[in-house]
Design an enzyme around this catalytic site. Structure first.
Site, PDB file in Angstrom:
ATOM      1  N   CYS A  81       0.864  -1.181   0.000  1.00 48.21           N
ATOM      2  CA  CYS A  81       0.000   0.000   0.000  1.00 48.21           C
ATOM      3  C   CYS A  81       0.902   1.232   0.000  1.00 48.21           C
ATOM      4  O   CYS A  81       2.120   1.118   0.123  1.00 48.21           O
ATOM      5  CB  CYS A  81      -0.890   0.038   1.241  1.00 48.21           C
ATOM      6  N   LEU A 128      -3.841  -1.461  -1.597  1.00 50.89           N
ATOM      7  CA  LEU A 128      -3.796  -2.724  -2.310  1.00 50.89           C
ATOM      8  C   LEU A 128      -4.550  -3.689  -1.415  1.00 50.89           C
ATOM      9  O   LEU A 128      -4.063  -4.072  -0.348  1.00 50.89           O
ATOM     10  CB  LEU A 128      -2.357  -3.195  -2.529  1.00 50.89           C
ATOM     11  N   ALA A 129      -5.770  -4.030  -1.774  1.00 51.59           N
ATOM     12  CA  ALA A 129      -6.647  -4.824  -0.913  1.00 51.59           C
ATOM     13  C   ALA A 129      -6.287  -6.304  -0.992  1.00 51.59           C
ATOM     14  O   ALA A 129      -6.471  -6.930  -2.034  1.00 51.59           O
ATOM     15  CB  ALA A 129      -8.098  -4.606  -1.310  1.00 51.59           C
ATOM     16  N   ASN A 146       0.628   0.399   6.006  1.00 52.33           N
ATOM     17  CA  ASN A 146       1.137  -0.361   4.870  1.00 52.33           C
ATOM     18  C   ASN A 146       1.812  -1.600   5.423  1.00 52.33           C
ATOM     19  O   ASN A 146       2.697  -1.496   6.265  1.00 52.33           O
ATOM     20  CB  ASN A 146       2.144   0.476   4.078  1.00 52.33           C
ATOM     21  N   GLY A 147       1.392  -2.767   4.965  1.00 54.97           N
ATOM     22  CA  GLY A 147       2.075  -3.976   5.383  1.00 54.97           C
ATOM     23  C   GLY A 147       1.130  -5.084   5.761  1.00 54.97           C
ATOM     24  O   GLY A 147      -0.020  -5.139   5.308  1.00 54.97           O
ATOM     25  N   GLU A 148       1.633  -5.966   6.613  1.00 58.08           N
ATOM     26  CA  GLU A 148       0.840  -7.103   7.065  1.00 58.08           C
ATOM     27  C   GLU A 148       1.277  -7.488   8.476  1.00 58.08           C
ATOM     28  O   GLU A 148       2.472  -7.570   8.765  1.00 58.08           O
ATOM     29  CB  GLU A 148       1.041  -8.294   6.121  1.00 58.08           C
TER      30      GLU A 148
END
Length: 186
Positions: free
Chosen positions: A2, A55-56, A80-82
């Protein structure tokens, strides 16, 4: 991937339309990082603005939209990230009575921050990430990233404020950015 971007001005123009316009320009500079959506959040009283390009991947619904405001309204995040261990963290939070609107790791992180504080939340979060967090109660901005710095996060001090983004292009899109070399720094 993202894209995050934003700024906090202490002395600049704080009109809602100006904040939104600048944040939108900064978000557009990282549009390639998030083709699935975009969002802007501003607080003209405090002179702060966040932009997000999404960015889904997790929680494809609107409940994963960012910038995201916490359930209490105290915190705003552009992430942004996971968070790899977000399902485990979610279960722990639900056992404490937390109810979630969606299924995103961002919402879990935001709830964790709300209930345990930023520092304790960062210790518990296992993942790769970079984010900006605004505390509406304390009027404080935190910029964070994972322990290894896998997700990019740049920032700069500009004329009475701070500007940040996932890429330098977001910072360059801010109207106060001057691409000049500081001879003293060299």
């Amino acid at each position: 991937m993202c894209g995050i971007a934003g700024f906090w001005t202490l002395t600049g123009n704080r009109e809602e339309s100006v904040l939104s316009h600048v944040a939108r320009r900064m978000g557009e500079a990282v549009a390639h990082r998030g083709p699935d959506g975009d969002g802007i959040w501003t607080d003209s009283a405090q002179g702060i603005a966040f932009a997000h390009r999404r960015l889904a991947i997790i929680d494809l619904k609107a409940t994963g939209h960012q910038p995201m405001v916490s359930a209490s309204g105290r915190y705003v995040i552009s992430f942004n990230g996971e968070i790899y261990n977000f399902p485990e963290l979610r279960v722990r939070l639900e056992a404490r009575g937390v109810r979630f609107r969606g299924t995103s790791d961002t919402e879990v992180l935001l709830s964790l921050i709300e209930h345990d504080g930023l520092e304790r939340a960062l210790v518990q979060a296992n993942g790769m990430f970079a984010f900006a967090l605004w505390d509406r109660q304390d009027h404080s901005l935190s910029l964070a990233r994972d322990r290894y710095g896998q997700k990019p996060r740049y920032y700069a001090w500009l004329r009475g404020g701070i500007v940040f983004g996932s890429e330098l292009s977001a910072i360059r899109a801010h109207p106060d950015f001057k691409a000049e070399i500081d001879p003293d720094a060299v």
